[in-house]
Each structure stands twice: as structure tokens, then as C-alpha cells.
Motif scaffolding. Structure first.
Motif, PDB file in Angstrom:
ATOM      1  N   LYS A  10      40.973  48.625  52.482  1.00  0.00           N
ATOM      2  CA  LYS A  10      41.691  48.098  53.637  1.00  0.00           C
ATOM      3  C   LYS A  10      43.179  47.970  53.364  1.00  0.00           C
ATOM      4  O   LYS A  10      43.637  48.092  52.229  1.00  0.00           O
ATOM      5  N   LYS A  11      43.902  47.687  54.437  1.00  0.00           N
ATOM      6  CA  LYS A  11      45.312  47.345  54.340  1.00  0.00           C
ATOM      7  C   LYS A  11      45.493  45.835  54.514  1.00  0.00           C
ATOM      8  O   LYS A  11      46.533  45.370  54.983  1.00  0.00           O
ATOM      9  N   ALA A  12      44.495  45.082  54.124  1.00  0.00           N
ATOM     10  CA  ALA A  12      44.547  43.628  54.240  1.00  0.00           C
ATOM     11  C   ALA A  12      43.725  42.998  53.130  1.00  0.00           C
ATOM     12  O   ALA A  12      42.697  43.535  52.720  1.00  0.00           O
ATOM     13  N   PHE A  13      44.198  41.851  52.656  1.00  0.00           N
ATOM     14  CA  PHE A  13      43.502  41.124  51.599  1.00  0.00           C
ATOM     15  C   PHE A  13      43.948  39.671  51.669  1.00  0.00           C
ATOM     16  O   PHE A  13      45.128  39.374  51.892  1.00  0.00           O
ATOM     17  N   ARG A  14      42.997  38.745  51.475  1.00  0.00           N
ATOM     18  CA  ARG A  14      43.322  37.317  51.441  1.00  0.00           C
ATOM     19  C   ARG A  14      42.477  36.627  50.379  1.00  0.00           C
ATOM     20  O   ARG A  14      41.306  36.967  50.192  1.00  0.00           O
ATOM     21  N   ALA A  15      43.067  35.660  49.703  1.00  0.00           N
ATOM     22  CA  ALA A  15      42.329  34.870  48.716  1.00  0.00           C
ATOM     23  C   ALA A  15      42.946  33.486  48.634  1.00  0.00           C
ATOM     24  O   ALA A  15      44.144  33.352  48.346  1.00  0.00           O
ATOM     25  N   ASP A  16      42.127  32.459  48.922  1.00  0.00           N
ATOM     26  CA  ASP A  16      42.606  31.083  48.771  1.00  0.00           C
ATOM     27  C   ASP A  16      41.889  30.353  47.642  1.00  0.00           C
ATOM     28  O   ASP A  16      42.199  29.197  47.350  1.00  0.00           O
ATOM     29  N   PHE A  17      40.902  31.022  47.018  1.00  0.00           N
ATOM     30  CA  PHE A  17      40.190  30.544  45.828  1.00  0.00           C
ATOM     31  C   PHE A  17      39.284  29.339  46.088  1.00  0.00           C
ATOM     32  O   PHE A  17      38.700  28.792  45.165  1.00  0.00           O
ATOM     33  N   GLU A  18      39.152  28.950  47.364  1.00  0.00           N
ATOM     34  CA  GLU A  18      38.291  27.819  47.684  1.00  0.00           C
ATOM     35  C   GLU A  18      36.817  28.216  47.551  1.00  0.00           C
ATOM     36  O   GLU A  18      36.410  29.269  48.032  1.00  0.00           O
ATOM     37  N   GLY A  19      36.040  27.375  46.902  1.00  0.00           N
ATOM     38  CA  GLY A  19      34.601  27.572  46.844  1.00  0.00           C
ATOM     39  C   GLY A  19      34.112  28.566  45.810  1.00  0.00           C
ATOM     40  O   GLY A  19      32.907  28.827  45.732  1.00  0.00           O
ATOM     41  N   ALA A  20      35.014  29.125  45.000  1.00  0.00           N
ATOM     42  CA  ALA A  20      34.575  30.114  44.009  1.00  0.00           C
ATOM     43  C   ALA A  20      33.866  29.452  42.828  1.00  0.00           C
ATOM     44  O   ALA A  20      32.848  29.942  42.348  1.00  0.00           O
ATOM     45  N   GLY A  21      34.445  28.396  42.340  1.00  0.00           N
ATOM     46  CA  GLY A  21      33.799  27.663  41.251  1.00  0.00           C
ATOM     47  C   GLY A  21      34.079  28.204  39.869  1.00  0.00           C
ATOM     48  O   GLY A  21      34.489  27.475  38.980  1.00  0.00           O
ATOM     49  N   THR A  22      33.851  29.502  39.657  1.00  0.00           N
ATOM     50  CA  THR A  22      34.037  30.106  38.333  1.00  0.00           C
ATOM     51  C   THR A  22      34.742  31.454  38.454  1.00  0.00           C
ATOM     52  O   THR A  22      34.754  32.079  39.526  1.00  0.00           O
ATOM     53  N   LEU A  23      35.276  31.912  37.340  1.00  0.00           N
ATOM     54  CA  LEU A  23      35.889  33.239  37.283  1.00  0.00           C
ATOM     55  C   LEU A  23      34.871  34.312  37.653  1.00  0.00           C
ATOM     56  O   LEU A  23      35.180  35.242  38.404  1.00  0.00           O
ATOM     57  N   GLN A  24      33.661  34.185  37.150  1.00  0.00           N
ATOM     58  CA  GLN A  24      32.633  35.189  37.427  1.00  0.00           C
ATOM     59  C   GLN A  24      32.390  35.322  38.928  1.00  0.00           C
ATOM     60  O   GLN A  24      32.184  36.431  39.439  1.00  0.00           O
ATOM     61  N   ASN A  25      32.429  34.215  39.660  1.00  0.00           N
ATOM     62  CA  ASN A  25      32.168  34.247  41.105  1.00  0.00           C
ATOM     63  C   ASN A  25      33.295  34.914  41.890  1.00  0.00           C
ATOM     64  O   ASN A  25      33.076  35.369  43.019  1.00  0.00           O
ATOM     65  N   LEU A  26      34.494  34.956  41.321  1.00  0.00           N
ATOM     66  CA  LEU A  26      35.611  35.597  42.014  1.00  0.00           C
ATOM     67  C   LEU A  26      35.452  37.114  42.089  1.00  0.00           C
ATOM     68  O   LEU A  26      36.032  37.761  42.960  1.00  0.00           O
ATOM     69  N   ILE A  27      34.691  37.682  41.156  1.00  0.00           N
ATOM     70  CA  ILE A  27      34.532  39.131  41.087  1.00  0.00           C
ATOM     71  C   ILE A  27      33.370  39.543  41.994  1.00  0.00           C
ATOM     72  O   ILE A  27      32.222  39.171  41.754  1.00  0.00           O
ATOM     73  N   GLY A  28      33.685  40.307  43.042  1.00  0.00           N
ATOM     74  CA  GLY A  28      32.627  40.743  43.955  1.00  0.00           C
ATOM     75  C   GLY A  28      33.096  40.765  45.393  1.00  0.00           C
ATOM     76  O   GLY A  28      34.270  40.502  45.701  1.00  0.00           O
ATOM     77  N   GLU A  29      32.176  41.063  46.288  1.00  0.00           N
ATOM     78  CA  GLU A  29      32.520  41.268  47.690  1.00  0.00           C
ATOM     79  C   GLU A  29      33.068  40.021  48.371  1.00  0.00           C
ATOM     80  O   GLU A  29      33.953  40.101  49.219  1.00  0.00           O
ATOM     81  N   ARG A  30      32.545  38.864  48.023  1.00  0.00           N
ATOM     82  CA  ARG A  30      32.927  37.655  48.752  1.00  0.00           C
ATOM     83  C   ARG A  30      34.416  37.374  48.648  1.00  0.00           C
ATOM     84  O   ARG A  30      35.074  37.086  49.647  1.00  0.00           O
ATOM     85  N   PHE A  31      34.975  37.446  47.456  1.00  0.00           N
ATOM     86  CA  PHE A  31      36.389  37.127  47.272  1.00  0.00           C
ATOM     87  C   PHE A  31      37.263  38.373  47.147  1.00  0.00           C
ATOM     88  O   PHE A  31      38.486  38.273  47.201  1.00  0.00           O
ATOM     89  N   GLY A  32      36.658  39.531  46.951  1.00  0.00           N
ATOM     90  CA  GLY A  32      37.405  40.783  46.999  1.00  0.00           C
ATOM     91  C   GLY A  32      38.078  41.212  45.706  1.00  0.00           C
ATOM     92  O   GLY A  32      38.704  42.267  45.660  1.00  0.00           O
ATOM     93  N   PHE A  33      37.973  40.404  44.658  1.00  0.00           N
ATOM     94  CA  PHE A  33      38.521  40.830  43.366  1.00  0.00           C
ATOM     95  C   PHE A  33      37.487  41.696  42.646  1.00  0.00           C
ATOM     96  O   PHE A  33      36.284  41.418  42.697  1.00  0.00           O
ATOM     97  N   THR A  34      37.959  42.729  41.991  1.00  0.00           N
ATOM     98  CA  THR A  34      37.051  43.675  41.355  1.00  0.00           C
ATOM     99  C   THR A  34      37.068  43.614  39.836  1.00  0.00           C
ATOM    100  O   THR A  34      36.183  44.164  39.190  1.00  0.00           O
ATOM    101  N   SER A  35      38.079  42.945  39.257  1.00  0.00           N
ATOM    102  CA  SER A  35      38.168  42.915  37.806  1.00  0.00           C
ATOM    103  C   SER A  35      39.202  41.883  37.365  1.00  0.00           C
ATOM    104  O   SER A  35      39.832  41.215  38.191  1.00  0.00           O
ATOM    105  N   PHE A  36      39.380  41.768  36.055  1.00  0.00           N
ATOM    106  CA  PHE A  36      40.447  40.931  35.496  1.00  0.00           C
ATOM    107  C   PHE A  36      40.795  41.474  34.118  1.00  0.00           C
ATOM    108  O   PHE A  36      40.030  42.227  33.511  1.00  0.00           O
ATOM    109  N   VAL A  37      41.977  41.089  33.640  1.00  0.00           N
ATOM    110  CA  VAL A  37      42.448  41.526  32.328  1.00  0.00           C
ATOM    111  C   VAL A  37      42.908  40.305  31.540  1.00  0.00           C
ATOM    112  O   VAL A  37      43.701  39.497  32.037  1.00  0.00           O
ATOM    113  N   LEU A  38      42.408  40.168  30.318  1.00  0.00           N
ATOM    114  CA  LEU A  38      42.840  39.142  29.374  1.00  0.00           C
ATOM    115  C   LEU A  38      43.270  39.862  28.098  1.00  0.00           C
ATOM    116  O   LEU A  38      42.481  40.057  27.177  1.00  0.00           O
TER     117      LEU A  38
END
Length: 255
Positions: A10-38
Motif C-alpha cells: 500500500k501507499k499507507a501505513f499507521r502504527a500507534d503501538f497500542e495493544g501489541a504487548g510484545t515485540l513478537q506481536n508487532l511482527i505480522g498482519e495486525r500491526f504491519g511490521f515485517t521484521s526488525f534489526v538488532l
């Protein structure tokens, strides 16, 4: 990643981080993040930090040195923000990183790209905090918001001769410590000198420059990064209310 399932870009993306709880939960369709780098001295290579990411996602392994976590202590909107913590790079590293990624975007030549987010620098001074890139080109080139050694903001196209668009409007600026500030980046994408590069912080326009902001005419920007996207020294950054869209800001002179 790796599910074989098709995902809409898409040409749109939003994230307010409410209700995720953990880093693992951020990755996936619900929040739209696909990965992370440490990326840190303990995990300096691509293989190292990819292996670490797999352990965290599949086995719930803890995060060492660098961390990405959800914070309920300070938030701009709601009750939760993203907290990205990075240690300093080692002498053999180009930089260290602690950021989230989404590869579900689709921006190309002549598109308008507008990025908005709230940031709070808890400690240190990150080198870059927001990137839009093409993961389809080797080296993942793209446009990023960076801070000079003085703290002055600039926009850099990380590609070829790396053109930089430095602050050319307003009073000299350096981001505050311990206080939320609002970032708005607007680009009209082009691989030529007719590209538009604009930056506002807390409503004050700091950059308006013409110039290249796309690596190649056929390049596709699909890869968003937020957090400590690069740092040389230790840095802790909070991020909240991230928003990406394809409409120029109402206060932009470019329509």
C-alpha cells in the motif's frame, strides 16, 4: 515472512503501538511490521542479527545489548510507545541499529511520500531515525533522516554519490533530549534533480530542496524503517504514532 501467503502492498501505513504487548506481536498482519534489526558488537554481521531475530521470534530468546520494546512509561498518544535502545558500534562496524521494518509499502517515481511520527530522544544522539528504502536493489538504497554531529537535521539519499539536503530554512535546530518532537518528511520522488525534499519538525519547515531522492527511475520504495536506524554511539529513542501516506501535507508548497 516465509508463510507463502500474499500480502497487499500500500501507499499507507499507521502504527500507534497500542495493544501489541510484545515485540513478537508487532511482527505480522495486525500491526504491519515485517521484521526488525538488532545490530550490535555481539551481533555485527547480517547472519548474526538474522539468527538473533529468528531466535527471538521462534524461541522467545531474550534481547542482548540492543533492544526493541514497548514502553508504557512515556507515550505521545495513548498509553504505549516504541522504545529502541542501541549500544555504541565497535571499531570494526559501520554503525549499530535497533529498529522495526515494514516491507508492505509501494512508492515509485512521481509519487508523493509523506512520513509523520513523534520521537523522543531519551539519551545519546542517533545518526538516523527514519528511512524509506528499496529492498529490491542490492544495498537497500533509499532516503533517510539523519542528524549531523551538531544535531542539525538533513535528508540523505543513500545511493551512489549520496546527495545530502541540509537545513536551509528556519533557525538552527538540534533535537531536544527528553522531550517529544514531531517529524514530517515529504518527498516527491524522482531520480532526477526535479525531486522535492521537505522536512518539518514541530511545525517549523527546516528543509525545502530540489534534487534526487530515488536511486533509479524504476526503483520501488517498499521498505520502511523506524527507531534507531543507525547510530555510532549509544542511543535510546522512543517513537509513537507513525503514519505514512501519499498526499502532500497541507502546509507543503508542492502539490
Amino acid at each position: 515472512h516465509g508463510t507463502g501467503k500474499e500480502h497487499e502492498v500500500k501507499k499507507a501505513f499507521r502504527a500507534d503501538f497500542e495493544g501489541a504487548g510484545t515485540l513478537q506481536n508487532l511482527i505480522g498482519e495486525r500491526f504491519g511490521f515485517t521484521s526488525f534489526v538488532l545490530q550490535s558488537p555481539a551481533y555485527p554481521t547480517v547472519k548474526d542479527y538474522v539468527d538473533l531475530r529468528t531466535k527471538i521470534l521462534k524461541h522467545g530468546a531474550g534481547q542482548l545489548e540492543n533492544r526493541i520494546e514497548l514502553s508504557n512509561h512515556q507515550a505521545k498518544g495513548g498509553k504505549t510507545s516504541l522504545r529502541a535502545l542501541s549500544v555504541a558500534k565497535s571499531p570494526s562496524m559501520v554503525c549499530a541499529k535497533a529498529h522495526l521494518e515494514s516491507e508492505l509499502l509501494h512508492f515509485q517515481k512521481s509519487d508523493h511520500y509523506t512520513f509523520r511520527a513523534w520521537y523522543l530522544i531519551e539519551s545519546g544522539m542517533p545518526y538516523t531515525i527514519a528511512d524509506i528504502k528499496s529492498s529490491w536493489i542490492e544495498g537497500t538504497p533509499g532516503l533517510r533522516l539523519r542528524f549531523e554531529d551538531t544535531g542539525s537535521p538533513s535528508l540523505e539519499l543513500k545511493w551512489a554519490d549520496k546527495p545530502v539536503y541540509r537545513q536551509n530554512l528556519g533557525r538552527p535546530y538540534s533535537p531536544p533530549r527528553g522531550k517529544w518532537f514531531h517529524v514530517v518528511i515529504h518527498l516527491k520522488l524522482s531520480e532526477k534533480e526535479d525531486g522535492v525534499n521537505e522536512l518539518w519538525i514541530d511545525g517549523q519547515q527546516l528543509i525545502r530542496s530540489k534534487g534526487r531522492n530515488l536511486p533509479l527511475a524504476g526503483a520501488l520504495y517498499n521498505h520502511l524503517e523506524v527507531g534507531v536506524t543507525a547510530t555510532h554511539g549509544p542511543a535510546v529513542v522512543l517513537v509513537d504514532d507513525v503514519e505514512v501516506g501519499s498526499t502532500p501535507p497541507s502546509f507543503s508548497q508542492t502539490q
